[in-house]
Design a protein around this motif. Structure first.
Motif, mmCIF file in Angstrom:
data_model
loop_
_atom_site.group_PDB
_atom_site.id
_atom_site.type_symbol
_atom_site.label_atom_id
_atom_site.label_comp_id
_atom_site.label_asym_id
_atom_site.label_seq_id
_atom_site.Cartn_x
_atom_site.Cartn_y
_atom_site.Cartn_z
ATOM 1 N N ARG A 5 -5.382 73.121 -11.675
ATOM 2 C CA ARG A 5 -5.140 74.562 -11.601
ATOM 3 C C ARG A 5 -5.764 75.238 -12.822
ATOM 4 N N THR A 6 -6.318 76.428 -12.625
ATOM 5 C CA THR A 6 -6.845 77.185 -13.756
ATOM 6 C C THR A 6 -5.805 78.204 -14.192
ATOM 7 N N TYR A 7 -5.764 78.439 -15.494
ATOM 8 C CA TYR A 7 -4.800 79.353 -16.085
ATOM 9 C C TYR A 7 -5.528 80.394 -16.930
ATOM 10 N N PRO A 8 -5.306 81.677 -16.678
ATOM 11 C CA PRO A 8 -5.831 82.691 -17.592
ATOM 12 C C PRO A 8 -5.149 82.533 -18.957
ATOM 13 N N GLU A 9 -5.813 82.964 -20.021
ATOM 14 C CA GLU A 9 -5.288 82.778 -21.369
ATOM 15 C C GLU A 9 -3.872 83.342 -21.529
ATOM 16 N N ARG A 59 -9.255 72.110 -21.190
ATOM 17 C CA ARG A 59 -10.573 72.624 -21.566
ATOM 18 C C ARG A 59 -10.554 74.133 -21.321
ATOM 19 N N ARG A 60 -11.458 74.813 -22.008
ATOM 20 C CA ARG A 60 -11.500 76.270 -21.903
ATOM 21 C C ARG A 60 -12.909 76.703 -21.550
ATOM 22 N N ASN A 61 -12.982 77.647 -20.627
ATOM 23 C CA ASN A 61 -14.238 78.296 -20.290
ATOM 24 C C ASN A 61 -13.975 79.790 -20.382
#
Length: 101
Positions: free
Chosen positions: A49-53, A81-83
């Motif tokens: 899952r991706t999480y906004p900051e 990891r961060r993009n």
């Protein structure tokens, strides 16, 4: 035998650094203990899952007020990891392994 000792050590660290409501009383100074606490938190996130900051900040604040430090530690120790401002959990085999410290 070693797995039992590791499980007991991890349980002891969690007992010493988590409050009754599951918050972190303090970030451990000892590296190995800090990694155990970070792992405990990372285990609560969804793999894939991706999480906004902002969402990661809110998630971390459930455990400790210093979300910026913990978010940075998540990246340093390969829990995430961060993009740009989007965060995603790394597979568990990429995580720093406290048992090897």
């Amino acid at each position: 035998m070693e797995q039992t000792a590791n499980a007991a050590y991890k349980a002891s660290v969690l007992r010493n650094f988590l409050t009754e409501d599951g918050r972190i009383s303090q970030i451990p100074a000892k590296y190995k203990k800090k990694i155990i606490i970070l792992e405990y938190m990372a285990e609560q996130l969804e793999l894939g899952r991706t999480y906004p900051e902002k969402e990661i900040n809110d998630f971390i604040q459930q455990f400790h007020a210093d979300y910026a430090t913990i978010r940075r530690e998540f990246i340093i120790h390969h829990y995430m990891r961060r993009n740009t401002e989007i965060y995603e959990c790394n597979p568990r085999d990429m995580w720093t392994k406290w048992e090897q410290i």
